[in-house]
Design an enzyme around this catalytic site. Structure first.
Site, mmCIF file in Angstrom:
data_model
loop_
_atom_site.group_PDB
_atom_site.id
_atom_site.type_symbol
_atom_site.label_atom_id
_atom_site.label_comp_id
_atom_site.label_asym_id
_atom_site.label_seq_id
_atom_site.Cartn_x
_atom_site.Cartn_y
_atom_site.Cartn_z
ATOM 1 N N LYS A 1 0.834 -1.210 -0.097
ATOM 2 C CA LYS A 1 0.087 -0.217 -0.068
ATOM 3 C C LYS A 1 0.962 1.154 -0.089
ATOM 4 C CE LYS A 1 -4.480 1.027 0.188
ATOM 5 N NZ LYS A 1 -5.628 0.084 -0.433
HETATM 6 P P1 NAD Z 1 -13.161 7.579 -3.422
HETATM 7 O O1 NAD Z 1 -12.150 8.554 -3.271
HETATM 8 O O2 NAD Z 1 -13.438 7.101 -4.847
HETATM 9 O O3 NAD Z 1 -14.401 7.805 -2.439
HETATM 10 C C1 NAD Z 1 -14.332 8.116 -1.042
HETATM 11 C C2 NAD Z 1 -15.769 8.381 -0.609
HETATM 12 O O4 NAD Z 1 -15.709 8.766 0.750
HETATM 13 C C3 NAD Z 1 -16.192 9.718 -1.271
HETATM 14 O O5 NAD Z 1 -17.651 9.735 -1.461
HETATM 15 C C4 NAD Z 1 -15.857 10.790 -0.073
HETATM 16 O O6 NAD Z 1 -16.421 11.841 -0.278
HETATM 17 C C5 NAD Z 1 -16.240 9.866 0.836
HETATM 18 N N1 NAD Z 1 -15.395 10.285 2.571
HETATM 19 C C6 NAD Z 1 -14.255 10.684 2.371
HETATM 20 N N2 NAD Z 1 -13.903 11.101 3.905
HETATM 21 C C7 NAD Z 1 -15.172 10.813 4.390
HETATM 22 C C8 NAD Z 1 -15.632 11.065 5.812
HETATM 23 N N3 NAD Z 1 -14.880 11.682 6.659
HETATM 24 N N4 NAD Z 1 -16.975 10.537 6.053
HETATM 25 C C9 NAD Z 1 -17.672 10.217 5.213
HETATM 26 N N5 NAD Z 1 -17.386 9.964 3.761
HETATM 27 C C10 NAD Z 1 -16.039 10.339 3.667
HETATM 28 O O7 NAD Z 1 -12.509 5.988 -2.629
HETATM 29 P P2 NAD Z 1 -12.947 4.642 -2.845
HETATM 30 O O8 NAD Z 1 -11.761 4.059 -3.973
HETATM 31 O O9 NAD Z 1 -14.380 4.419 -3.228
HETATM 32 O O10 NAD Z 1 -12.531 3.800 -1.765
HETATM 33 C C11 NAD Z 1 -13.491 3.860 -0.231
HETATM 34 C C12 NAD Z 1 -12.953 2.947 0.500
HETATM 35 O O11 NAD Z 1 -12.915 1.628 -0.108
HETATM 36 C C13 NAD Z 1 -11.470 3.011 1.130
HETATM 37 O O12 NAD Z 1 -11.363 2.550 2.398
HETATM 38 C C14 NAD Z 1 -10.458 2.202 0.420
HETATM 39 O O13 NAD Z 1 -9.266 1.694 0.676
HETATM 40 C C15 NAD Z 1 -11.462 1.131 0.060
HETATM 41 N N6 NAD Z 1 -11.348 0.226 -1.240
HETATM 42 C C16 NAD Z 1 -11.306 0.795 -2.549
HETATM 43 C C17 NAD Z 1 -11.057 -0.323 -3.461
HETATM 44 C C18 NAD Z 1 -11.092 0.421 -4.975
HETATM 45 O O14 NAD Z 1 -11.181 -0.282 -5.915
HETATM 46 N N7 NAD Z 1 -11.142 1.882 -5.305
HETATM 47 C C19 NAD Z 1 -10.956 -1.320 -3.365
HETATM 48 C C20 NAD Z 1 -11.088 -1.993 -2.099
HETATM 49 C C21 NAD Z 1 -11.189 -1.119 -0.746
#
Ligand code: NAD
Length: 416
Positions: free
Chosen positions: A106
């Site tokens: 990561k």
């Molecule tokens: P992203 O940046 O596309 O979206 C994040 C979302 O969370 C946004 O809507 C943002 O406004 C919101 N957010 C941020 N801070 C916040 C808070 N304090 N309270 C409430 N909402 C908040 O990110 P993503 O890729 O969707 O990732 C989200 C989660 O999923 C993370 O934990 C990431 O590690 C995990 N994840 C992502 C992937 C992927 O393929 N993108 C895969 C596995 C896990």
């Protein structure tokens, strides 16, 4: 107020709980409770106003026994080494749960890209990538998008290192644009995988998805796709949120329309026919399925006693603290753990890496069918262990994953 535990402390506690129950050798437990390699980088970036700002970033490789490290790159003001290490350990287990030949990695840079111009983000990405030269690579460590990073950022990262090498390095990163060796279906893969795992759990629990009230915290890549695909499965999406706040309508809403609203306004807030709701309140509302899909440490011992959902599907990494896990288990609330529930993203990243290495690309139909097979098989394996050993699904997923990593470590042996 509960002080939020360090993500690394949470990750190590989760690992130790499972490893002790598995009777793992002490040396192996000590090894897997640490990261193999960690790099901290500090570098200057020329900003649009010609000032120079210094940024700090990290890349952690927790374990590479089963293959190259694999894991996302996060741009966020709260990035820390502690968090990056935890996320890299979770990636080791995630890749092992779904049986793909990667270890866990990561990366993160402490920055607020929402306050930076596009050119500043590009310069930061290219300079961070330069700092990682020799540390990452198709057969060493393969980054992908995470919070606040996307396909464009992956393209810049790949282009920068390709320029240095003098040839195009497609399998260096995944989550790239399709025009640049990216895989069809990658953008939706995490939410799609989550929807498969939720459908399997609903089957197992005898929970009907038709009109199952569903709340999703975070409406980014994972949250919006999960909401859309769960809606397609019949779920009633009653609450959604992002960093600016949340929206609630007990009659349900169409996530595709909310996506259109977000395109225009940059937030879910203000979507017609909804009441405003805070991110904290969203977690506690009356619903059947709760999908935390924002950041870690959202479900804590403070709010776990007030959660009303029957099923929690962890779209985010590490959204539930160990204390909260215990409370939810006592209350009979089923948690589909992150290492299983959000493993669809890394699974299609694996497909992208394979396609890039072979220079042979698959159709979206093939990709989604292969994803479904892997998610269904992994979900069934985890439920089987949970039933057999009478443990919760996180412990069961850890049993499956840790066993696979430990076996790879054992057969490789100790060098020299
Ligand atoms: P992203 O940046 O596309 O979206 C994040 C979302 O969370 C946004 O809507 C943002 O406004 C919101 N957010 C941020 N801070 C916040 C808070 N304090 N309270 C409430 N909402 C908040 O990110 P993503 O890729 O969707 O990732 C989200 C989660 O999923 C993370 O934990 C990431 O590690 C995990 N994840 C992502 C992937 C992927 O393929 N993108 C895969 C596995 C896990």
């Amino acid at each position: 107020m509960e002080t939020k535990p360090s993500p690394w402390a949470v990750a190590v506690e989760q690992f130790n709980t499972a490893a002790i129950q598995l009777g793992m050798e002490d040396y192996l437990r000590a090894k897997l409770a640490e990261c193999e390699r960690i790099l901290t980088v500090t570098f200057p970036v020329r900003m649009s106003d010609d000032s120079i700002q210094i940024f700090t970033g990290y890349r952690s490789q927790h374990n590479t026994a089963r293959g190259p490290a694999k894991g996302g790159l996060r741009y966020h003001p709260s990035v820390s080494l502690d968090e990056v290490k935890a996320l890299s350990m979770w990636m080791t287990w995630k890749c092992a749960v779904v049986g793909i030949p990667f270890g866990g990695g990561k990366g993160g840079v402490i920055c607020d890209p929402t306050k930076m111009s596009l050119i500043e983000v590009e310069r930061l990405t290219r300079r961070y990538g330069t700092s990682l030269e020799g540390f990452i690579g198709a057969d060493k460590d393969v980054p992908a998008p995470d919070v606040n990073t996307n396909a464009q950022i992956m393209a810049w990262l790949m282009d920068t290192l390709s320029m240095h090498e003098g040839h195009t390095l497609l399998p260096l990163v995944t989550g790239k644009p399709v025009a640049l060796g990216g895989s069809l279906g990658r953008v939706e893969a995490t939410g799609r995988g989550l929807s498969f795992v939720v459908a399997d759990a609903a089957n197992h629990l005898g929970l009907s998805l038709a009109s199952a009230a569903t709340a999703v915290q975070g409406f980014g890549n994972v949250g919006s796709t999960s909401a859309m695909l769960l809606h397609d499965l019949g779920c009633k999406i009653v609450a959604l949120s992002d960093v600016f706040g949340g929206i609630y309508n007990p009659q349900g809403m169409d996530p595709r329309q909310v996506i259109e609203h977000v395109k225009q306004t940059k937030s879910v807030v203000g979507f017609p026919e909804t009441e405003p709701i805070t991110n904290e309140a969203l977690l506690e509302i009356q619903c059947d399925i709760l999908v935390p899909a924002a950041l870690e440490n959202q479900i804590t011992k403070e709010n776990a006693p007030k959660i009303k959902a029957k099923l929690i599907a962890e779209g985010a990494n590490g959204p539930t603290t160990p204390d909260a896990d215990r409370i939810l288990a006592e209350r009979g609330i089923i948690v589909l753990p992150d290492v299983l529930a959000n493993a669809g993203g890394v699974t299609v990243s694996y497909f992208e890496w394979v396609q890039d290495l072979q220079s042979f690309f698959w159709t979206e139909k093939e990709i989604n069918a292969r994803l479904k097979r892997i998610m269904d098989e992994s979900s069934r394996a985890v439920w089987a262990i949970a039933d057999q050993r009478e443990v919760d699904l996180r412990t069961a997923a850890y049993f499956v994953a840790i066993d696979r990593v430990a076996e790879a470590e054992r057969v490789r042996g100790i060098y020299p």
